[in-house]
Design a protein around this motif. Structure first.
Motif, PDB file in Angstrom:
ATOM      1  N   TRP A  55     109.587 145.220  28.903  1.00 36.94           N
ATOM      2  CA  TRP A  55     108.385 145.118  29.790  1.00 36.94           C
ATOM      3  C   TRP A  55     107.875 143.370  30.085  1.00 36.94           C
ATOM      4  O   TRP A  55     108.423 142.334  29.478  1.00 36.94           O
ATOM      5  N   PHE A  56     107.167 142.826  31.478  1.00 37.59           N
ATOM      6  CA  PHE A  56     107.300 141.715  31.794  1.00 37.59           C
ATOM      7  C   PHE A  56     105.583 141.610  32.010  1.00 37.59           C
ATOM      8  O   PHE A  56     104.869 142.851  32.632  1.00 37.59           O
ATOM      9  N   HIS A  57     104.836 140.484  31.981  1.00 36.02           N
ATOM     10  CA  HIS A  57     103.774 140.609  32.160  1.00 36.02           C
ATOM     11  C   HIS A  57     103.738 138.604  33.275  1.00 36.02           C
ATOM     12  O   HIS A  57     104.357 138.299  32.542  1.00 36.02           O
ATOM     13  N   PHE A  58     103.492 138.804  34.663  1.00 36.99           N
ATOM     14  CA  PHE A  58     103.690 137.105  35.616  1.00 36.99           C
ATOM     15  C   PHE A  58     102.115 136.980  35.453  1.00 36.99           C
ATOM     16  O   PHE A  58     101.513 138.056  36.296  1.00 36.99           O
ATOM     17  N   SER A  59     101.559 135.589  35.570  1.00 34.69           N
ATOM     18  CA  SER A  59      99.769 135.363  36.171  1.00 34.69           C
ATOM     19  C   SER A  59     100.203 133.854  36.751  1.00 34.69           C
ATOM     20  O   SER A  59     101.336 132.994  35.842  1.00 34.69           O
TER      21      SER A  59
ATOM     22  N   ILE B 183      99.757 129.758  37.830  1.00 34.25           N
ATOM     23  CA  ILE B 183      99.319 128.693  37.560  1.00 34.25           C
ATOM     24  C   ILE B 183      98.090 127.514  37.763  1.00 34.25           C
ATOM     25  O   ILE B 183      98.811 128.090  38.970  1.00 34.25           O
ATOM     26  N   PRO B 184      97.067 127.684  37.828  1.00 36.47           N
ATOM     27  CA  PRO B 184      96.415 127.412  38.794  1.00 36.47           C
ATOM     28  C   PRO B 184      96.776 125.949  39.113  1.00 36.47           C
ATOM     29  O   PRO B 184      97.269 125.139  38.598  1.00 36.47           O
ATOM     30  N   HIS B 185      96.425 125.378  40.420  1.00 37.45           N
ATOM     31  CA  HIS B 185      96.063 124.050  41.176  1.00 37.45           C
ATOM     32  C   HIS B 185      97.536 123.829  41.360  1.00 37.45           C
ATOM     33  O   HIS B 185      98.450 122.992  41.547  1.00 37.45           O
ATOM     34  N   THR B 186      98.737 124.730  41.581  1.00 37.07           N
ATOM     35  CA  THR B 186     100.146 124.772  41.597  1.00 37.07           C
ATOM     36  C   THR B 186     100.173 126.030  42.231  1.00 37.07           C
ATOM     37  O   THR B 186      99.653 127.423  41.978  1.00 37.07           O
ATOM     38  N   ASN B 187     101.921 126.193  42.733  1.00 34.09           N
ATOM     39  CA  ASN B 187     101.911 127.157  43.511  1.00 34.09           C
ATOM     40  C   ASN B 187     103.158 128.288  42.290  1.00 34.09           C
ATOM     41  O   ASN B 187     103.640 128.691  42.535  1.00 34.09           O
ATOM     42  N   TRP B 188     102.735 127.897  40.567  1.00 31.73           N
ATOM     43  CA  TRP B 188     104.332 127.663  39.851  1.00 31.73           C
ATOM     44  C   TRP B 188     103.388 129.592  39.156  1.00 31.73           C
ATOM     45  O   TRP B 188     102.232 129.617  38.929  1.00 31.73           O
ATOM     46  N   SER B 189     104.437 130.280  38.460  1.00 34.61           N
ATOM     47  CA  SER B 189     103.888 131.399  37.882  1.00 34.61           C
ATOM     48  C   SER B 189     104.346 131.065  36.708  1.00 34.61           C
ATOM     49  O   SER B 189     105.637 130.904  36.570  1.00 34.61           O
ATOM     50  N   VAL B 190     103.842 131.781  35.098  1.00 41.65           N
ATOM     51  CA  VAL B 190     104.539 131.495  34.364  1.00 41.65           C
ATOM     52  C   VAL B 190     104.906 133.413  34.006  1.00 41.65           C
ATOM     53  O   VAL B 190     104.143 134.332  34.562  1.00 41.65           O
ATOM     54  N   ILE B 191     105.559 133.663  33.396  1.00 35.54           N
ATOM     55  CA  ILE B 191     106.549 135.030  33.089  1.00 35.54           C
ATOM     56  C   ILE B 191     106.879 135.358  31.447  1.00 35.54           C
ATOM     57  O   ILE B 191     107.881 134.254  31.313  1.00 35.54           O
ATOM     58  N   ILE B 192     105.879 136.640  31.136  1.00 35.32           N
ATOM     59  CA  ILE B 192     106.333 136.702  30.083  1.00 35.32           C
ATOM     60  C   ILE B 192     106.978 137.705  29.793  1.00 35.32           C
ATOM     61  O   ILE B 192     106.501 139.317  30.259  1.00 35.32           O
ATOM     62  N   ILE B 193     108.115 138.133  28.782  1.00 32.71           N
ATOM     63  CA  ILE B 193     109.487 139.327  28.812  1.00 32.71           C
ATOM     64  C   ILE B 193     109.155 139.373  27.669  1.00 32.71           C
ATOM     65  O   ILE B 193     109.461 139.005  26.025  1.00 32.71           O
ATOM     66  N   VAL B 194     109.551 141.207  26.466  1.00 30.80           N
ATOM     67  CA  VAL B 194     108.762 141.605  26.094  1.00 30.80           C
ATOM     68  C   VAL B 194     109.783 143.036  25.777  1.00 30.80           C
ATOM     69  O   VAL B 194     109.833 143.902  26.242  1.00 30.80           O
ATOM     70  N   PRO B 195     111.527 142.790  25.052  1.00 31.54           N
ATOM     71  CA  PRO B 195     112.390 143.594  25.191  1.00 31.54           C
ATOM     72  C   PRO B 195     111.356 145.403  25.079  1.00 31.54           C
ATOM     73  O   PRO B 195     110.765 145.368  23.608  1.00 31.54           O
ATOM     74  N   ALA B 196     111.358 146.670  25.041  1.00 28.38           N
ATOM     75  CA  ALA B 196     110.685 148.060  25.401  1.00 28.38           C
ATOM     76  C   ALA B 196     110.959 148.412  23.880  1.00 28.38           C
ATOM     77  O   ALA B 196     111.023 148.586  23.335  1.00 28.38           O
ATOM     78  N   LYS B 197     112.324 148.271  23.855  1.00 26.62           N
ATOM     79  CA  LYS B 197     112.927 148.683  22.453  1.00 26.62           C
ATOM     80  C   LYS B 197     111.887 148.486  21.374  1.00 26.62           C
ATOM     81  O   LYS B 197     111.532 148.943  20.765  1.00 26.62           O
ATOM     82  N   GLU B 198     112.015 147.212  21.238  1.00 20.99           N
ATOM     83  CA  GLU B 198     111.486 146.271  20.005  1.00 20.99           C
ATOM     84  C   GLU B 198     109.089 146.963  20.653  1.00 20.99           C
ATOM     85  O   GLU B 198     109.236 146.935  19.111  1.00 20.99           O
TER      86      GLU B 198
END
Length: 631
Positions: free
Chosen positions: A270-274, A276-291
């Protein structure tokens, strides 16, 4: 089945019904628990994303502020031959910055100066375009010439190719408003790895940051940084909805879903991205579905095992009970059958198990509807809170920040503050130089509060700026009143005081459209009011004329403007702060600088109000005139 005993048949029917009911409940509970678990993980990921973006934004905003301040002062120091010293001092004073690059335009050709940090105490100076060209590219020049401020794509430092950096470019303006050059402030992106690696993620997850074009700026695998691109990964990782997620990322929006990352051997995660204000960057968080679902699946297996053992036990008990209970009935049926004249059974029967099943189905439908309504309510509330936050940010951007003393105008000392009663409000103030010697300042109060009042305030604020070239307070107000009245479908109105101060002569041309009377505070502790009103509130009648007045500010005189949120402030006993109390306080503050005077008045209001809720927006502005010969 028909040749079995009734006890056995009833036992099978009841056991089948119970089995179905338990299976439905377990299935619904499992899926509901799964949804709740994903929701909790998503909330946690959003919270962690906000923590990461907050830390990154703090550094980004700091770098922007430092670069803007340096750009605003570059020409001054260049004209005194101290630009190199100034850039070096700015670099030493701001550990976040790793270098400054300046390109100054002149008829004979561009002049370059780069000051680059080599370690915590040393830096190097370059006077050619070797280092500027990596920051001030042709694209950057075009964007800055158009009035934009630009963050570059990350790149490696020419002095240390292991150090990933980014630069923020800002125009250097001459006194007449032309662009005299470009300044780029450079920061190291090493802090991104520190921010991300310092976070603790649930279920063995990890996070990384990508740039505007999808390039990895951080990653647990260091060799992937600046070498991998999120938009170029294989379809094995994103077998579904690839275009949707790419569009969200490119649009700088948030999203979540499932993928099969290479780092987890292409196992479902599973992943989530959002963004980052003031830039055109994004942060991505990933968590294994099995866990993610391992504990839930283990509980489900235990529930199924216990349920199976329980059902077998129930079957045995029911058969024994029914056999014992129905033994007399079986004897009676055999006896009655001898005298029976036919089959008189009722075929349309509905037993308690069927009724229970109908009830459970209805309850399940109501429960699903309730969940949908709750989810929609949460979405609507989040959207409203997001819109309210955006409106507050827009209003904050419209209202000018603390006045920065201009070396060209030492004769003016100005400070203003706004405290809305709600998240956003209807008060407005503004100040800016129309030309080299005329300072326009204004303060107003829109009827009502909240978003409608803030929108009306924003429109009025924009109109005042557009009409400022008239150099006449009453003409500006007349023009703004006419346009606002035609567009005022919600019947808002605005009390407004507008003044234009000649900083060379001290002559103040002003117009008061039903606003609170400003105070004139003189150095001899004399406090008086400009008790003149020159017309109705703005936005009521389009063709109503306004008058105006003049006065002369002497050296040391101070103007204090305010909205009725000050005088109408109440304490716990419903006593007003009032004009008399405000006058007394001002008479004891005549020798204070403008910033200190405003801050003390705000503190006085807070002490007076105590625990009582603020009922109206509070705005204060103090302008002291030092005279043209002030140094």
């Amino acid at each position: 089945m028909n040749n079995r005993s009734i006890a056995f048949q009833l036992s099978i029917y009841i056991l089948t019904a119970v089995t179905l009911v338990i299976s439905v409940i377990v299935f619904l509970h499992y899926n509901f628990s799964r949804k709740i678990l994903i929701q909790k993980i998503e909330e946690s990921a959003i919270h962690q994303s906000k923590q990461i973006t907050a830390q990154v934004t703090r550094n980004i905003v700091t770098a922007q502020e430092v670069s803007r301040n340096v750009a605003n002062q570059a020409l001054y120091y260049q004209s005194h031959g101290d630009l190199e010293f100034f850039l070096s001092q700015a670099l030493n004073s701001n550990p976040l910055m790793t270098g400054f690059h300046v390109e100054l335009f002149s008829p004979s050709g561009s002049q370059y100066l780069s000051v680059i940090r080599t370690d915590s105490t040393a830096h190097q100076i370059f006077r050619d375009d070797r280092f500027c060209s990596a920051n001030i590219t042709p694209t950057v020049r075009i964007q800055v010439a158009g009035g934009e401020t630009v963050w570059s794509e990350p790149f490696y430092c020419l002095l240390d190719t292991s150090r990933l950096i980014a630069s923020y470019s800002h125009a250097i303006y001459t006194r007449d408003g032309a662009i005299g050059g470009i300044l780029s402030g450079q920061i190291s992106l090493d802090f991104l790895n520190k921010v991300v690696s310092g976070m603790m993620f649930e279920k063995g997850g990890f996070a990384f940051i990508v740039g505007e074009q999808g390039t990895f700026l951080t990653h647990p695998k260091q060799e992937w940084i600046m070498q991998r691109n999120i938009y170029e990964i294989s379809h094995q990782i994103f077998p579904e909805n690839r275009d949707k997620y790419e569009q969200l990322l490119r649009s700088h929006l948030a999203g979540s879903g499932f993928a099969y990352p290479e780092l987890y051997d292409y196992k479902k995660s599973w992943f989530h991205f959002s963004p980052i204000p003031h830039t055109n960057w994004s942060v991505i968080i990933i968590v294994p579905a099995k866990e993610l679902f391992n504990d839930l699946d283990l509980i489900l297996r235990e529930i199924i095992l216990v349920s199976a053992i329980g059902l077998l036990s129930v079957l045995a008990i029911i058969i024994l009970i029914f056999r014992k209970m129905l033994l007399p009935l079986a004897s009676v049926v055999k006896s009655i059958q001898r005298f029976s004249f036919g089959d008189r059974r009722r075929l349309n029967r509905k037993n308690e198990v069927e009724l229970l099943n109908d009830s459970l189905q209805e309850l399940q439908q109501q429960y699903n509807s309730y969940l949908q309504e709750q989810n929609q309510s949460r979405k609507d509330r989040r959207k409203f809170e997001k819109d309210l936050k955006s409106a507050k940010e827009i209003q904050t951007a419209i209202i000018p920040k603390e006045y920065t003393t201009d070396p060209d105008h030492p004769e003016i000392e100005l400070f203003a503050a706004l405290q809305p009663a709600e998240s956003i409000g209807g008060d407005l103030y503004d100040y800016f130089f129309i030309d080299s010697k005329h300072l326009l300042f204004t303060m107003g109060d829109v009827s009502g509060k909240g978003i409608p009042a803030a929108l009306f305030m924003a429109v009025a604020h924009t109109m005042i700026k557009n009409k400022a070239n008239a150099l006449s307070a009453k003409k500006i107000i007349e023009q703004v009143n006419k346009e606002l009245s035609y567009q005022n479908t919600n019947q808002h109105f605005l009390t407004l005081f507008l003044g234009i101060l000649n900083t060379e002569t001290g002559v103040l041309n002003y117009c008061n459209a039903a606003h609170n009377y400003p105070f004139v505070v003189r150095p001899n502790k004399e406090v008086s009011l400009l008790e003149k009103t020159h017309g109705l509130p703005v936005g009521v009648y389009a063709n109503k004329p306004y008058s105006g007045d003049y006065m002369v500010l002497e050296k040391g005189d101070m103007l204090v403007l305010y909205t009725d949120g000050v005088t109408d402030c109440k304490d716990s006993s419903d006593t007003f702060y009032g004009i008399d109390r405000l006058t007394d306080n001002l008479s004891n503050m005549t020798d204070l600088p403008a910033p200190e005077l405003v801050k003390r008045l705000l503190k006085s209001l807070a002490v007076f109000r105590g625990e009582t809720r603020q009922a109206d927006d509070i705005s204060l502005m103090a302008i002291r005139y030092h005279g043209k010969d002030h140094e």
